[in-house]
Motif scaffolding. Sequence first.
Motif, mmCIF file in Angstrom:
data_model
loop_
_atom_site.group_PDB
_atom_site.id
_atom_site.type_symbol
_atom_site.label_atom_id
_atom_site.label_comp_id
_atom_site.label_asym_id
_atom_site.label_seq_id
_atom_site.Cartn_x
_atom_site.Cartn_y
_atom_site.Cartn_z
ATOM 1 N N GLU A 138 23.895 -36.929 -69.898
ATOM 2 C CA GLU A 138 22.544 -36.360 -69.995
ATOM 3 C C GLU A 138 21.531 -37.104 -69.121
ATOM 4 O O GLU A 138 20.338 -37.163 -69.431
ATOM 5 N N ILE A 139 21.977 -37.663 -68.036
ATOM 6 C CA ILE A 139 21.087 -38.351 -67.108
ATOM 7 C C ILE A 139 20.253 -37.329 -66.334
ATOM 8 O O ILE A 139 20.676 -36.204 -66.095
ATOM 9 N N ASP A 140 19.053 -37.708 -65.949
ATOM 10 C CA ASP A 140 18.174 -36.825 -65.174
ATOM 11 C C ASP A 140 18.296 -37.191 -63.695
ATOM 12 O O ASP A 140 17.782 -38.229 -63.257
ATOM 13 N N LEU A 141 18.987 -36.336 -62.940
ATOM 14 C CA LEU A 141 19.197 -36.557 -61.510
ATOM 15 C C LEU A 141 18.582 -35.424 -60.687
ATOM 16 O O LEU A 141 19.019 -35.139 -59.573
ATOM 17 N N ARG A 142 17.554 -34.819 -61.213
ATOM 18 C CA ARG A 142 16.918 -33.731 -60.481
ATOM 19 C C ARG A 142 16.394 -34.216 -59.128
ATOM 20 O O ARG A 142 15.725 -35.243 -59.034
ATOM 21 N N LEU A 146 21.336 -31.924 -62.763
ATOM 22 C CA LEU A 146 21.533 -32.112 -61.326
ATOM 23 C C LEU A 146 20.828 -31.024 -60.526
ATOM 24 O O LEU A 146 21.139 -30.808 -59.353
ATOM 25 N N ASN A 147 19.861 -30.374 -61.130
ATOM 26 C CA ASN A 147 19.136 -29.321 -60.430
ATOM 27 C C ASN A 147 18.473 -29.879 -59.163
ATOM 28 O O ASN A 147 17.722 -30.859 -59.217
ATOM 29 N N GLY A 148 18.777 -29.251 -58.034
ATOM 30 C CA GLY A 148 18.164 -29.659 -56.776
ATOM 31 C C GLY A 148 18.712 -30.934 -56.175
ATOM 32 O O GLY A 148 18.255 -31.376 -55.119
ATOM 33 N N ALA A 149 19.703 -31.544 -56.817
ATOM 34 C CA ALA A 149 20.269 -32.800 -56.297
ATOM 35 C C ALA A 149 21.128 -32.535 -55.056
ATOM 36 O O ALA A 149 21.689 -31.457 -54.887
ATOM 37 N N ASP A 150 21.221 -33.535 -54.197
ATOM 38 C CA ASP A 150 22.019 -33.425 -52.973
ATOM 39 C C ASP A 150 23.291 -34.253 -53.141
ATOM 40 O O ASP A 150 23.258 -35.472 -53.087
ATOM 41 N N LEU A 151 24.429 -33.547 -53.364
ATOM 42 C CA LEU A 151 25.726 -34.196 -53.530
ATOM 43 C C LEU A 151 26.611 -33.951 -52.314
ATOM 44 O O LEU A 151 27.831 -33.964 -52.393
ATOM 45 N N THR A 152 26.007 -33.757 -51.175
ATOM 46 C CA THR A 152 26.769 -33.537 -49.949
ATOM 47 C C THR A 152 27.747 -34.690 -49.723
ATOM 48 O O THR A 152 27.351 -35.859 -49.688
ATOM 49 N N GLU A 175 30.773 -31.044 -67.469
ATOM 50 C CA GLU A 175 30.626 -30.029 -68.501
ATOM 51 C C GLU A 175 29.177 -29.972 -69.005
ATOM 52 O O GLU A 175 28.558 -30.988 -69.297
ATOM 53 N N ARG A 176 28.667 -28.737 -69.051
ATOM 54 C CA ARG A 176 27.314 -28.442 -69.515
ATOM 55 C C ARG A 176 26.243 -29.066 -68.629
ATOM 56 O O ARG A 176 25.060 -29.141 -69.023
ATOM 57 N N ALA A 177 26.589 -29.533 -67.443
ATOM 58 C CA ALA A 177 25.585 -30.050 -66.515
ATOM 59 C C ALA A 177 24.769 -28.901 -65.934
ATOM 60 O O ALA A 177 25.269 -27.781 -65.779
ATOM 61 N N LEU A 178 23.516 -29.156 -65.620
ATOM 62 C CA LEU A 178 22.652 -28.175 -64.976
ATOM 63 C C LEU A 178 22.724 -28.402 -63.471
ATOM 64 O O LEU A 178 22.457 -29.502 -62.997
ATOM 65 N N MET A 179 23.091 -27.334 -62.727
ATOM 66 C CA MET A 179 23.342 -27.513 -61.294
ATOM 67 C C MET A 179 22.726 -26.385 -60.473
ATOM 68 O O MET A 179 23.307 -25.886 -59.522
ATOM 69 N N SER A 180 21.506 -26.023 -60.807
ATOM 70 C CA SER A 180 20.807 -25.002 -60.034
ATOM 71 C C SER A 180 20.316 -25.607 -58.721
ATOM 72 O O SER A 180 19.682 -26.668 -58.700
ATOM 73 N N ASP A 181 20.643 -24.931 -57.603
ATOM 74 C CA ASP A 181 20.236 -25.375 -56.256
ATOM 75 C C ASP A 181 20.805 -26.750 -55.891
ATOM 76 O O ASP A 181 20.257 -27.452 -55.028
ATOM 77 N N THR A 182 21.889 -27.138 -56.524
ATOM 78 C CA THR A 182 22.558 -28.406 -56.183
ATOM 79 C C THR A 182 23.333 -28.237 -54.884
ATOM 80 O O THR A 182 24.065 -27.271 -54.712
ATOM 81 N N LYS A 183 23.174 -29.170 -53.964
ATOM 82 C CA LYS A 183 23.881 -29.116 -52.683
ATOM 83 C C LYS A 183 25.228 -29.810 -52.831
ATOM 84 O O LYS A 183 25.291 -30.991 -53.190
ATOM 85 N N LEU A 184 26.302 -29.064 -52.539
ATOM 86 C CA LEU A 184 27.656 -29.588 -52.733
ATOM 87 C C LEU A 184 28.508 -29.464 -51.477
ATOM 88 O O LEU A 184 29.732 -29.529 -51.553
#
Length: 256
Positions: free
Chosen positions: A190-194, A213-219, A229-238
């Motif tokens: 439940e960390i905040d990595l927005r 992880l909304n908006g996070a850059d994981l390139t 599981e259950r992570a939020l990943m809207s607009d996450t760069k992968l």
Amino acid sequence: MAGWRWFGAAVAAILAGAALAQTQGDVEAFLAGQTKDCAGCQLNERNLDRIKGDNGDFRGANFEQSRVTRASFVRANLSGANLKSADFNRADFRFADLSGADFTETLLFEADFSGANLKGAILNGVNLKRARLAQTKFDGAELIEADLRDARTSGNSFVGADVRRAILDRLNLREANLSGANFEFSDMIEIDLRDANLRNANLAGVNLYGANLNGADLTGANLEGANLERALMSDTKLDGAIYGQTIMPDGTRKGD
């Protein structure tokens, strides 16, 4: 020739003795509140509770196994200092230079590192529970098995840091720069990595259950064995992210 060698050795011994005496004098003067210039001082195995070292020079000083609770080192220079196995609970290090300092197994409960420079510092196994870490820089630092539960974080930088097997649950690392950091097998529940920068970070085996992880850059990030599981990943760069038995937000697995 032998005489010259003997003379050189004697001069070196005299100078070393003078330097030792000067350092010992600095220790006594610091403890008496007469100076805050104590670079290289031997302050180990002492009771230094509530000592005042604000704006002081403690470069390379040795505080190993000392009790230094509630001490104040605001804007002090402790670069390269040895603080191993010491008790700095509730100490004040705001805006201090702690680059390259060794905090191995040091107690830092509720310590204040707001605005401090911890680049290249060694914080393996430290207790940073409820520590104040606003705008603290950990670039290139080692935080292996560190416990940061309930630490008050914001505006942090962990570029290239080694944070393996650490506990980072529910921290606020929104917009933090974590590029190239190694978080292998850490807990980040439940960390905040927005909007955080996690480019080329190693997240192998990391527990990111319920993380934001909304908006996070994981390139280019390594997500092998990670739990999303259950992570939020809207607009996450992968782009270029590496998968391998990665548990995705919907519970499915991705990667062989």
